[in-house]
Motif scaffolding. Structure first.
Motif, PDB file in Angstrom:
ATOM      1  N   GLY A 136     -27.848  78.918  58.530  1.00  6.48           N
ATOM      2  CA  GLY A 136     -28.054  77.661  58.104  1.00  6.48           C
ATOM      3  C   GLY A 136     -28.944  77.732  56.721  1.00  6.48           C
ATOM      4  N   GLU A 137     -28.585  78.105  55.513  1.00  4.62           N
ATOM      5  CA  GLU A 137     -29.189  78.169  54.170  1.00  4.62           C
ATOM      6  C   GLU A 137     -29.868  76.874  54.088  1.00  4.62           C
ATOM      7  OE1 GLU A 137     -25.582  77.783  51.081  1.00  4.62           O
ATOM      8  OE2 GLU A 137     -25.404  79.346  52.651  1.00  4.62           O
ATOM      9  N   ASP A 138     -29.442  75.895  54.458  1.00  5.47           N
ATOM     10  CA  ASP A 138     -30.063  74.318  53.963  1.00  5.47           C
ATOM     11  C   ASP A 138     -30.552  73.972  55.237  1.00  5.47           C
ATOM     12  OD1 ASP A 138     -29.340  74.620  51.382  1.00  5.47           O
ATOM     13  OD2 ASP A 138     -27.347  73.730  51.779  1.00  5.47           O
ATOM     14  N   TYR A 139     -30.816  74.752  56.286  1.00  2.40           N
ATOM     15  CA  TYR A 139     -31.910  73.974  57.493  1.00  2.40           C
ATOM     16  C   TYR A 139     -32.799  73.651  57.118  1.00  2.40           C
ATOM     17  CZ  TYR A 139     -34.199  73.775  61.841  1.00  2.40           C
ATOM     18  OH  TYR A 139     -34.944  73.355  62.971  1.00  2.40           O
ATOM     19  N   TRP A 140     -33.894  74.262  56.263  1.00  2.00           N
ATOM     20  CA  TRP A 140     -35.194  73.796  55.803  1.00  2.00           C
ATOM     21  C   TRP A 140     -35.068  72.321  55.038  1.00  2.00           C
ATOM     22  CZ3 TRP A 140     -36.477  72.770  50.641  1.00  2.00           C
ATOM     23  CH2 TRP A 140     -35.240  72.838  49.716  1.00  2.00           C
ATOM     24  N   ARG A 141     -33.783  72.021  54.538  1.00  2.00           N
ATOM     25  CA  ARG A 141     -33.829  70.664  53.839  1.00  2.00           C
ATOM     26  C   ARG A 141     -33.837  69.487  54.942  1.00  2.00           C
ATOM     27  NH1 ARG A 141     -32.498  71.079  48.468  1.00  2.00           N
ATOM     28  NH2 ARG A 141     -31.182  73.012  47.968  1.00  2.00           N
ATOM     29  N   VAL A 142     -33.279  69.839  56.096  1.00  2.00           N
ATOM     30  CA  VAL A 142     -33.194  68.661  57.267  1.00  2.00           C
ATOM     31  C   VAL A 142     -34.196  68.983  58.477  1.00  2.00           C
ATOM     32  CG1 VAL A 142     -30.969  68.208  56.441  1.00  2.00           C
ATOM     33  CG2 VAL A 142     -31.284  69.816  58.362  1.00  2.00           C
ATOM     34  N   ALA A 143     -34.991  70.057  58.257  1.00  2.00           N
ATOM     35  CA  ALA A 143     -35.782  70.090  59.618  1.00  2.00           C
ATOM     36  C   ALA A 143     -36.672  69.319  59.875  1.00  2.00           C
ATOM     37  CB  ALA A 143     -36.191  71.690  59.447  1.00  2.00           C
ATOM     38  N   ARG A 144     -37.312  68.586  59.073  1.00  2.67           N
ATOM     39  CA  ARG A 144     -38.240  67.570  59.699  1.00  2.67           C
ATOM     40  C   ARG A 144     -37.786  66.206  59.750  1.00  2.67           C
ATOM     41  NH1 ARG A 144     -38.170  63.590  56.887  1.00  2.67           N
ATOM     42  NH2 ARG A 144     -37.151  63.442  54.756  1.00  2.67           N
ATOM     43  N   ILE A 145     -36.451  66.016  59.658  1.00  2.00           N
ATOM     44  CA  ILE A 145     -35.680  64.734  60.013  1.00  2.00           C
ATOM     45  C   ILE A 145     -35.531  64.867  61.668  1.00  2.00           C
ATOM     46  CG2 ILE A 145     -33.700  63.432  59.755  1.00  2.00           C
ATOM     47  CD1 ILE A 145     -33.279  64.998  57.031  1.00  2.00           C
ATOM     48  N   PRO A 146     -36.155  63.594  62.160  1.00  3.17           N
ATOM     49  CA  PRO A 146     -36.190  63.416  63.579  1.00  3.17           C
ATOM     50  C   PRO A 146     -34.635  63.463  64.266  1.00  3.17           C
ATOM     51  CG  PRO A 146     -37.565  62.000  62.855  1.00  3.17           C
ATOM     52  CD  PRO A 146     -36.968  62.725  61.641  1.00  3.17           C
ATOM     53  N   GLU A 147     -33.787  62.926  63.720  1.00  2.42           N
ATOM     54  CA  GLU A 147     -32.388  62.607  64.188  1.00  2.42           C
ATOM     55  C   GLU A 147     -31.587  63.143  63.396  1.00  2.42           C
ATOM     56  OE1 GLU A 147     -31.800  58.850  66.538  1.00  2.42           O
ATOM     57  OE2 GLU A 147     -33.932  58.436  66.471  1.00  2.42           O
ATOM     58  N   VAL A 148     -30.749  64.366  63.853  1.00  8.64           N
ATOM     59  CA  VAL A 148     -29.683  64.873  62.920  1.00  8.64           C
ATOM     60  C   VAL A 148     -28.393  65.094  63.686  1.00  8.64           C
ATOM     61  CG1 VAL A 148     -28.783  66.644  61.504  1.00  8.64           C
ATOM     62  CG2 VAL A 148     -31.365  66.092  61.209  1.00  8.64           C
ATOM     63  N   TYR A 149     -27.452  64.154  63.720  1.00 12.14           N
ATOM     64  CA  TYR A 149     -26.178  64.386  64.430  1.00 12.14           C
ATOM     65  C   TYR A 149     -24.931  64.498  63.931  1.00 12.14           C
ATOM     66  CZ  TYR A 149     -29.492  61.717  67.566  1.00 12.14           C
ATOM     67  OH  TYR A 149     -30.564  61.732  68.262  1.00 12.14           O
ATOM     68  N   SER A 150     -23.921  64.971  64.285  1.00  3.98           N
ATOM     69  CA  SER A 150     -22.757  64.995  63.987  1.00  3.98           C
ATOM     70  C   SER A 150     -21.925  64.400  65.121  1.00  3.98           C
ATOM     71  CB  SER A 150     -22.251  66.579  63.969  1.00  3.98           C
ATOM     72  OG  SER A 150     -20.805  66.689  63.602  1.00  3.98           O
TER      73      SER A 150
END
Length: 180
Positions: free
Chosen positions: A127-141
């Motif tokens: 996950g090369e871009d995990y750092w971009r979304v790590a602080r977002i409380p709710e991430v879903y697919s």
């Protein structure tokens, strides 16, 4: 010379069947816009949100942009956004660049998106871009399967298409009332 602000659409414009081009170039003309959904409105490969644009926007939905490969969000764009939904953008290669600048973003949801994109935000070595979304409380697919919504957490993205359903966090009824 300044133009006159539009306060209501003329009767001829209400039927948008004949509308061929709509440009939202200067979002200063939309100072109070809080919810925007865009469905099949752009054929380019990159969509940019410029600094200072959409200052009160809280919810943004992007749906079925067939050619879209990248979304760029400049620092200072959409400073109040809380929910971002990206749906059926099959060519999107990465999570929006600059999403890390959206400090108020609480929910990031992908509907029917390629697994390859989701792998870029996995909380593992891929996950090369995990750092971009790590602080977002709710991430879903989310996917529509067998007559119902299947919702997967960020952590389950790396587990493949058969990852366990995350129905303890959100169920089909809640999903429909949140976004639709």
């Amino acid at each position: 010379m300044r133009g006159t602000p539009i306060t209501k659409f003329p009767i001829e414009v209400v039927n948008l069947y004949y509308l061929k081009y709509l440009s939202l170039r200067n979002t200063k003309n939309l100072p109070n816009l809080v919810h925007l959904e865009l469905l099949q409105v752009y054929d380019g490969d990159t969509l940019r949100f410029m600094a200072g644009g959409f200052k009160k926007l809280k919810q943004l939905g992007l749906d079925k942009f067939d050619e879209l490969r990248f979304v760029e969000i400049q620092k200072g764009a959409m400073p109040c956004i809380e929910k971002l939904s990206i749906q059926r953008c099959k060519s999107l290669e990465k999570v929006p660049l600059g999403i890390e600048h959206l400090s108020e973003l609480r929910v990031l949801e992908f509907f029917d998106m390629p697994h390859k994109l989701l792998k870029t935000i996995c909380p593992d070595e891929e996950g090369e871009d995990y750092w971009r979304v790590a602080r977002i409380p709710e991430v879903y697919s989310t996917y529509w399967r067998g007559g119902g919504w299947e919702v997967y957490s960020l952590e389950s993205f790396s587990e493949g298409e058969n990852a366990p359903m995350l129905n303890t966090v959100i169920n089909s009824w809640e999903l429909q009332t949140r976004w639709k």
